[in-house]
Design a protein around this motif. Sequence first.
Motif, PDB file in Angstrom:
ATOM      1  N   SER A  81      -6.784  -4.416   1.092  1.00 54.36           N
ATOM      2  CA  SER A  81      -6.218  -4.688  -0.228  1.00 54.36           C
ATOM      3  C   SER A  81      -6.340  -6.181  -0.464  1.00 54.36           C
ATOM      4  O   SER A  81      -6.925  -6.900   0.354  1.00 54.36           O
ATOM      5  CB  SER A  81      -4.765  -4.216  -0.320  1.00 54.36           C
ATOM      6  N   TYR A  96      -8.677  -0.449  -4.998  1.00 56.71           N
ATOM      7  CA  TYR A  96      -8.667  -0.164  -3.568  1.00 56.71           C
ATOM      8  C   TYR A  96      -8.177   1.263  -3.374  1.00 56.71           C
ATOM      9  O   TYR A  96      -6.975   1.537  -3.413  1.00 56.71           O
ATOM     10  CB  TYR A  96      -7.764  -1.167  -2.835  1.00 56.71           C
ATOM     11  N   ALA A 141       0.841  -1.193   0.000  1.00 55.72           N
ATOM     12  CA  ALA A 141       0.000   0.000   0.000  1.00 55.72           C
ATOM     13  C   ALA A 141       0.877   1.244   0.000  1.00 55.72           C
ATOM     14  O   ALA A 141       1.872   1.330   0.703  1.00 55.72           O
ATOM     15  CB  ALA A 141      -0.884  -0.018   1.230  1.00 55.72           C
ATOM     16  N   GLU A 194      -0.091  -8.722  -5.390  1.00 55.26           N
ATOM     17  CA  GLU A 194      -0.695  -7.750  -4.498  1.00 55.26           C
ATOM     18  C   GLU A 194      -1.432  -6.689  -5.304  1.00 55.26           C
ATOM     19  O   GLU A 194      -0.948  -6.212  -6.331  1.00 55.26           O
ATOM     20  CB  GLU A 194       0.371  -7.091  -3.625  1.00 55.26           C
ATOM     21  N   SER A 195      -2.599  -6.318  -4.835  1.00 52.28           N
ATOM     22  CA  SER A 195      -3.364  -5.282  -5.517  1.00 52.28           C
ATOM     23  C   SER A 195      -2.770  -3.913  -5.243  1.00 52.28           C
ATOM     24  O   SER A 195      -2.057  -3.702  -4.263  1.00 52.28           O
ATOM     25  CB  SER A 195      -4.821  -5.313  -5.036  1.00 52.28           C
ATOM     26  N   VAL A 221      -2.997  -0.141  -4.084  1.00 47.61           N
ATOM     27  CA  VAL A 221      -3.795   0.544  -3.071  1.00 47.61           C
ATOM     28  C   VAL A 221      -3.436   2.020  -3.056  1.00 47.61           C
ATOM     29  O   VAL A 221      -2.260   2.382  -3.047  1.00 47.61           O
ATOM     30  CB  VAL A 221      -3.568  -0.065  -1.669  1.00 47.61           C
TER      31      VAL A 221
END
Length: 489
Positions: free
Chosen positions: A303, A277, A37, A52-53, A55
């Motif tokens: 996330s 996100y 993030a 991983e998304s 953010v």
Amino acid sequence: MAKPESKKSSTLAFVGKPVAEEQVTNGPAEPPVSGAAHEPGVKAKPGKRSTESEVFDDGTNTFFWRAHTLTVLFILTCALVYVTLLEETPQDTAYNTKRGIVASILVFLCFGVTQAKDGPFSRPHPAYWRFWLCVSVVYELFLIFILFQTVQDGRLFMKYIDPKLGVPLPERDYGGNCLIYDPGNTTDPFHNIWDKMDGFVPAHFLGWYIKTLMIRDWWMCMIISVMFEFLEYSLEHQLPNFSECWWDHWIMDVLVCNGLGIYCGMKALSWLSMKPYQWQGLWNIPTYKGKIKRIAFQFTPYSWVKFEWRPASNLRRWLAVLGIIFMFLLAELNTFYLKFVLWMPPEHYLVLLRLVFFVNVGGVAMREIYDFMDDPKFHKKLGQQAWIVAAITVTEFLIVVKYDPHTIMLPIPFFITQCWILGIVLILTWTLWRFFIRDITLRYKETRRRKQEGSAERERPPGNGSKTPVTSGRSKLNGNTDPLRHRKS
């Protein structure tokens, strides 16, 4: 489930486009980056997983996110002072003992919620997951206490929790008449199906929906679902309620309840992995509609990390996946065996509380296990919640073994033993071939190929390294590619 926050972000969570638009974007997000993030406009740190998304967080950190250690300590001290100075202690030993145990547990929970280490999840609040970590420790201590009692004393102790416990209860047999259509019953020929439609049908569906969110992999969920039905077939001589009709096993359970739950869970995973996100503080949102959405999305992940188990990639991951499947199946079996040896009816609230407990701690444990497998350089030890869940599962099984060894040691039918031995042999054979014989063969072929290339290089005559014949400049200009003729001196 959520991924760990790199910082405390905001009072609540709002997912969507900028606040002025007051809507949530459910379409595909921007391509995931290799990073955690981060603030808008800040590049992600290298070395993170590509699953991983991405953010975006405005960095709001309000009163909601603080630990409030002094506030909790002050309230706890006031409560203890009230009990000591203003309340008269009842002259009831049993009541005082129960209340003292409950008070001790509450003090420990207050300490853990404010002081324990944060786990990988942060929504709806890190304190929520710290609370369940402390509940895990309390439950493990309770299991250890039960384990060290005699069988009679352990069952008698359950009466202190609920006076209705401590009485042997007959197990319900789901087998018997397995006709889907019973022509002998003119009133309701499908009565066998309706008899099986009890409260456990929606429980099966909801349970597998949540398990899919934990495991985040379709084939692992299906393997666990089918394997548990084989375990019920294998152990129905020990527990009567494992005896079910064939259509109850494979149609009602695997296809309808479990299959539908897994399907809905995979759809939810697809939505969570694709949506963006973008988080903003509650007080930074100007409209009431946006604030309501912000509050609702506080109970969604911060996330998302897509699990890629890849069990056949190396021996370590293969053994880890086998261990995860084994522990899942053992925890499922403990649900039935514990209530059998401790004489708890299936509808008792303690059975339900245990399931609620595993729902809350299972997702955290699976995330910690995946991090430990996927990134061992950063996660050098197994997470705290995964460790305590493994200890709980093993302790529950030991209680079953101690309290009713006769049931556990009932001999398994010979043909069932043959099937399990065949399955174990096939797994061991594939493991040896995939991670030892196949690798040795590939290394041998590669070594042999390099030796052959080296021999061909040594046998090549000197000066013939160029395959293109040398031509004269005049020949090139005239379009003639004949080799240059050497003149005699």
